[in-house]
Design a protein around this motif. Structure first.
Motif, mmCIF file in Angstrom:
data_model
loop_
_atom_site.group_PDB
_atom_site.id
_atom_site.type_symbol
_atom_site.label_atom_id
_atom_site.label_comp_id
_atom_site.label_asym_id
_atom_site.label_seq_id
_atom_site.Cartn_x
_atom_site.Cartn_y
_atom_site.Cartn_z
ATOM 1 N N GLY A 118 -3.097 13.576 -5.233
ATOM 2 C CA GLY A 118 -2.815 13.059 -6.234
ATOM 3 C C GLY A 118 -2.091 11.396 -6.277
ATOM 4 O O GLY A 118 -2.451 10.711 -5.357
ATOM 5 N N MET A 119 -1.318 11.317 -7.017
ATOM 6 C CA MET A 119 -0.802 9.912 -6.907
ATOM 7 C C MET A 119 1.170 10.447 -6.991
ATOM 8 O O MET A 119 1.430 10.751 -8.211
ATOM 9 N N PHE A 120 1.784 9.611 -6.224
ATOM 10 C CA PHE A 120 3.178 10.530 -5.864
ATOM 11 C C PHE A 120 3.999 9.844 -5.238
ATOM 12 O O PHE A 120 3.685 8.930 -4.171
ATOM 13 N N ALA A 121 5.413 9.181 -5.617
ATOM 14 C CA ALA A 121 6.447 9.058 -4.798
ATOM 15 C C ALA A 121 7.675 10.092 -5.269
ATOM 16 O O ALA A 121 7.745 9.610 -6.607
ATOM 17 N N PRO A 143 4.955 3.150 -6.266
ATOM 18 C CA PRO A 143 5.147 2.244 -5.797
ATOM 19 C C PRO A 143 6.343 3.426 -4.900
ATOM 20 O O PRO A 143 7.170 4.129 -5.604
ATOM 21 N N LEU A 144 7.160 2.877 -3.599
ATOM 22 C CA LEU A 144 8.743 3.211 -3.542
ATOM 23 C C LEU A 144 8.759 2.158 -2.200
ATOM 24 O O LEU A 144 8.551 1.746 -1.887
ATOM 25 N N TYR A 145 10.093 1.653 -2.803
ATOM 26 C CA TYR A 145 11.365 0.300 -2.092
ATOM 27 C C TYR A 145 12.248 1.254 -1.956
ATOM 28 O O TYR A 145 12.432 1.498 -2.026
ATOM 29 N N LEU A 156 19.083 2.542 0.394
ATOM 30 C CA LEU A 156 18.736 2.452 -1.395
ATOM 31 C C LEU A 156 17.309 2.815 -1.349
ATOM 32 O O LEU A 156 16.264 1.300 -0.137
ATOM 33 N N PHE A 157 16.963 3.466 -2.350
ATOM 34 C CA PHE A 157 15.373 3.389 -2.677
ATOM 35 C C PHE A 157 15.363 3.353 -4.402
ATOM 36 O O PHE A 157 16.031 3.881 -4.945
ATOM 37 N N SER A 158 13.794 2.910 -4.675
ATOM 38 C CA SER A 158 13.796 2.872 -5.532
ATOM 39 C C SER A 158 12.079 3.006 -6.164
ATOM 40 O O SER A 158 11.038 1.682 -5.210
ATOM 41 N N SER A 159 11.984 2.725 -7.437
ATOM 42 C CA SER A 159 9.968 2.575 -7.733
ATOM 43 C C SER A 159 10.190 1.105 -7.882
ATOM 44 O O SER A 159 8.158 0.553 -7.627
ATOM 45 N N GLU A 160 10.844 0.410 -7.928
ATOM 46 C CA GLU A 160 10.835 -0.936 -8.268
ATOM 47 C C GLU A 160 12.288 -1.553 -7.511
ATOM 48 O O GLU A 160 12.879 -1.405 -7.569
ATOM 49 N N VAL A 199 13.821 -5.956 2.071
ATOM 50 C CA VAL A 199 13.519 -5.316 1.818
ATOM 51 C C VAL A 199 12.419 -4.914 2.232
ATOM 52 O O VAL A 199 11.096 -5.467 1.891
ATOM 53 N N LYS A 200 12.345 -3.128 2.148
ATOM 54 C CA LYS A 200 10.496 -2.730 2.368
ATOM 55 C C LYS A 200 9.889 -1.851 1.908
ATOM 56 O O LYS A 200 10.255 -1.266 1.040
ATOM 57 N N ARG A 201 8.802 -1.305 2.482
ATOM 58 C CA ARG A 201 7.428 -0.485 0.729
ATOM 59 C C ARG A 201 7.206 -0.035 2.106
ATOM 60 O O ARG A 201 7.138 0.136 3.117
#
Length: 915
Positions: A118-121, A143-145, A156-160, A199-201
């Protein structure tokens, strides 16, 4: 579908950071929010409820309190995994896929991730070890940054990305390498570095493990290696049975993605891929209307299409063909994006995407999602099929090269014949006559030089390896980013049935003929859809997809876009040569058919992105999601600022100082004299300018402020002028887009070596000027003589035959000041006469008599970092002595704009020392 964010290592600030980040992601999850704080970690979640809407709230913690998850996405095989976990004795408190992921991690650790389809973060905190693990699905659909301070270990991490900025922990800054690769190569989303410095993905199939010992990135899957291993084996022969099996697998992939407790619809562009998804659903509704697996679709499927009536890229007729076949099973929604709405939405669209994108095409999807959000919460589309089944025309070249490399000449011949229409189309595009200005000519020369080592390569002769590259790096990741941002901007979950690891494994187990055969790409998909799709879709050759009539819209909005290119902010960026951009855009406005818009879009996108994320300090308002999506064309024009026609080079250079990294004095290797060179800065020179008046003014300025002993009394001095500005003033210089090279110029230029600076006849525009200057027969004859000379070891014969005028032709040189960076020039006419006239003007200038008496003449000099050549002079000094004085090319060809010089003969070094 949700929004997740979090931090590690921030101590007392953890809760405040979590709240700021979470507020910024409200659009991703309007149905609920939650925070979790434990140990070094803080987790935040915004929920868009799709499955188990009543009890699937997050963050979710295991019964023993050890593991806590925040999760974004859908895992479609969660029911199978749940059954397996229940067989081991685990119990579940909810019906959500979230709890299945959490329990799978608790039972099997990170080994479980590769089992998810599936799709997941997601992020999972282990309270026992104070470890935080974040992971992203096999394809990077979700997405995950992250941002990592290597000094303190904080993360720090986030979807956007905007949520990372909203944390207020670090200052937002552009990553210049990412900007350059985007502008030069159109590359983006293909490696871990984003457009934001630091900032990295997280890449597809990766996990980031964070604990007290630091941060480490690992891959949790061997999917790409596994696909290579599958591809290396003899492919399963193509057959009707294979087609049937693919159809069943594809239909199962679609069925899995209909799991939902909220309405589900379909994006329908009219292309093969989205039409296949919509048709499979419609066919099932017709044949099995009571099937509970399709309950979220309803009795009629909602489809959403962007249409552009009377536009060259409109696909409405294909949409209508599918609707006609399934009129009882589809409720169609057609969206009509136009140029006015595009301009109104442009700022919000750029901010929505967070990073620059390849074209304005995804705006069509943005407009579709806005309308779709009024009707459904989940939307399926056809993303991924092109990268997995060679949907773009250049793949034909890759396959042909592979067949040639493998010496499969019979198949090669068959494919060449089958794809001849596509090959003709590619050739027509290559020789379309449209202007091709190198992007470097529109960029700051220092910016270009700083990144000159950047390269982007692609697999050229291995079809499946190229598909892997494009699926995981070069193409699909950016498309998935576009889709995620466009859907979530309007709180919709997007699902992509083609992007399924089991479906891709099956496809790679087949012979390449399942992908390309007899000039047809996506062969297995086309044939599996016979009888399900109208023939005009399953057998269509042209590909358009979700895009916009960009050229038409640019023409309609040209005045507003020009305001941006003419603005002070655009000129102030460290990336652009603003005068060159404005000149090219002005010519585009006058001659739109001579130019494409993709390059303009990239320049525009970077500028608007800079304004959205750096000029306006968005971190302070990043959580303001109530801002209206449309800001109006007037606001764009206002934001553009006043047009700046000032020299962006900054403070003028003194006439008595050398250019950077140069020196005033040089000891000549020819006569042993010391020569002093004063480079004079000028404004831009244009066609028709009065050089005599210009030179007189500069000499008077030089003389008025001349420091004592800078030019010793009685020493002879000369005035030197670059041949470029003489040619420009005479009208013997043309923008490259004003020159239409004939076919012979294009062909001949390929056999000429380009110099490192780009000067010479290795460019079709300069070769065209050479042909105009001396005639095609002479150029061809010189080429033949030059080729023969190389065989016998004699060089330079070409220019002996073709003549000195051709030798002096200059092409566009990216390091030069505008307009030389976007123009080609013939040598100046009558350079000796020009020298004499300029000398007369100098002698008539208002300068001290002693200075006038020691003036010794004017020199028209062609100088660059490769060589020097006196083209004209009225001085009595031999040309070789004058040329030697410019051995280090002291004039500035870039933003220095110093095409003039005062040249002083100080005598031999002993004489200089005595003074």
């Amino acid at each position: 579908m949700c929004g997740i964010s979090g931090s590690y290592g921030f101590g007392a600030d953890t809760e405040d950071i979590a709240r700021r980040m979470n507020a910024c992601l409200a659009h991703r999850g309007p149905d609920g929010e939650g925070l979790f704080l434990s140990g070094s970690a803080g987790l935040a979640h915004r929920r868009l409820a799709i499955i188990d809407r009543e009890s699937g709230d997050q963050p979710m913690t295991t019964a023993d309190g050890r593991h806590t998850i925040v999760y974004n996405g859908e895992v479609y095989n969660y029911l199978e995994l749940r059954a397996e976990l229940e067989a081991t004795g685990r119990t579940f408190a909810t019906d959500s896929d979230t709890e299945v992921l959490l329990q799978a991690h608790a039972a099997w650790g990170s080994d479980s991730y590769d089992r998810f389809n599936g799709m997941f973060a997601f992020a999972i905190h282990d309270a026992e070890t104070d470890t935080l693990t974040i992971a992203r699905d096999h394809f990077g659909i979700k997405p995950l940054y992250y941002w990592h301070d290597e000094t303190t270990g904080r993360v720090l991490f986030s979807s956007e990305i905007r949520a990372l900025l909203a944390a207020g922990v670090f200052e937002a800054a552009p990553d210049d390498r990412a900007v350059y690769r985007y502008l030069k190569f159109r590359a983006h989303d293909d490696d871990e570095q984003t457009f934001f410095a630091g900032v990295k993905r997280l890449m597809a199939g990766q996990m980031l493990v964070i604990d007290a010992d630091g941060v480490r990135t690992e891959s949790f899957t061997r999917l790409q290696d596994e696909l290579r291993e599958i591809a290396s084996r003899p492919g399963r022969p193509y057959s009707e049975q294979v087609v049937d099996e693919y159809r069943e697998r594809f239909m199962e992939s679609v069925r899995l993605r209909l799991q939902s407790e909220v309405p589900v619809g379909t994006s329908l562009s009219g292309g093969l891929d989205s039409s296949a998804v919509a048709a499979v659903i419609a066919k099932h509704l017709r044949e099995q209307p009571e099937d509970g697996d399709f309950a979220a679709v309803g009795s009629r499927q909602n489809t959403f299409s962007a249409v552009f009536p009377n536009s060259s890229n409109d696909e409405e007729r294909y949409v209508d063909a599918l609707l006609a076949d399934y009129q009882g099973q589809i409720t169609a929604h057609k969206i009509h994006p136009d140029s006015r709405e595009f301009l109104e939405d442009l700022q919000d669209f750029v901010r929505t995407q967070e990073e620059p994108i390849i074209s304005s095409g995804p705006y069509a999807q943005y407009a579709v999602m806005r309308e779709a959000s009024k009707h459904v919460t989940v939307l399926l589309d056809g993303q991924g099929a092109d990268e997995m089944m060679a949907g773009y025309n250049p793949y034909f070249y890759v396959y042909l090269r592979q067949l040639r490399r493998q010496k499969r000449f019979k198949e090669l011949a068959s494919e060449v014949v089958g794809s001849r229409d596509i090959l003709r189309k590619l050739a027509r595009t290559k020789y379309s006559g449209r202007t091709s200005v190198p992007i470097e000519a529109l960029l700051n020369s220092g910016f270009v030089a700083a990144h000159a080592g950047e390269k982007v390569t692609s697999v050229q002769d291995d079809l499946k390896e190229r598909l892997l590259q494009d699926t995981f790096r070069s193409s699909l990741p950016s498309l998935l980013r576009y889709e995620d941002r466009n859907t979530m901007r309007f709180s919709i979950e997007g699902r992509v049935p083609f992007v399924d690891k089991e479906l891709l494994k099956f496809l790679f187990s087949l012979d390449e003929s399942a992908i390309i055969h007899d000039g047809w790409n996506k062969r297995i998909l086309r044939e599996s859809m016979f009888g399900i799709l109208p023939d005009m879709i399953s057998k269509r050759r042209n590909k358009i997809g979700f895009t916009t009539p960009e050229s038409e819209w640019f023409r309609k909005n040209a005045a507003a876009l020009r305001e941006i290119f003419a603005s002070a902010t655009f000129a102030s960026r460290p990336y652009f040569e603003s005068r060159s951009v404005l000149a090219l855009f002005d010519d585009y406005m006058a001659h739109p058919d001579k130019h494409g818009t993709l390059m303009f879009w990239r320049l525009l996108n970077v500028e608007l992105w800079m304004r959205a994320f750096f000029d306006q300090h968005p971190a302070s308002r990043a959580g303001d999601e109530d801002e209206a999506p449309g800001v109006g064309a007037g606001d764009i024009a206002a934001a553009a600022g006043a047009a700046s026609q000032e020299d962006p080079a900054g403070t003028p250079k003194s006439d008595y100082d050398p250019n950077p990294d140069k020196q005033l004095d040089l000891v000549s290797e020819v006569d042993g004299h010391t020569w002093r060179r004063f480079p004079l800065q000028t404004g831009l020179i244009a066609r028709g300018d009065d050089l005599e008046d210009l030179v007189r003014g500069h000499v008077e300025r030089f003389a008025a402020g001349l420091p004592e002993d800078a030019l010793p009394a009685g020493r002879p001095w000369y005035f030197v002028i670059s041949e470029k500005i003489v040619a420009i003033s005479q009208g013997r210089s043309w923008f490259t887009w004003e020159i239409a090279p004939r076919r012979s110029a294009t062909v001949l230029s390929r056999f000429v070596s380009r110099t490192p600076a780009g000067i010479g006849l290795g460019d079709p525009t300069t070769m065209e000027l050479a042909i105009r200057e001396v005639g095609l027969p002479r150029v061809v004859a010189a080429s033949a003589v030059g080729a023969a000379g190389k065989v016998i070891g004699k060089r330079g014969l070409f220019y002996r035959v073709v003549g000195s005028n051709v030798r002096a032709i200059d092409g566009p040189t990216v390091y030069s000041a505008f307009p030389s960076n976007v123009s080609a020039k013939l040598p100046p006419k009558d350079p000796d006469g020009v020298s004499a006239r300029l000398s007369a003007a100098i002698r008539a200038a208002d300068i001290p008599a002693a200075l006038r008496d020691s003036f010794a003449g004017t020199v028209v000099m062609d100088a660059n970092d490769i060589g020097r050549n006196v083209l004209g002079s009225d001085a009595s000094v031999p040309a070789e002595r004058l040329e030697a004085t410019f051995a280090d090319n002291p004039l500035g060809q870039g933003r220095q704009r110093t095409p003039l010089a005062i040249l002083v003969d100080l005598g031999d070094p002993g004489t200089v020392a005595a003074r």
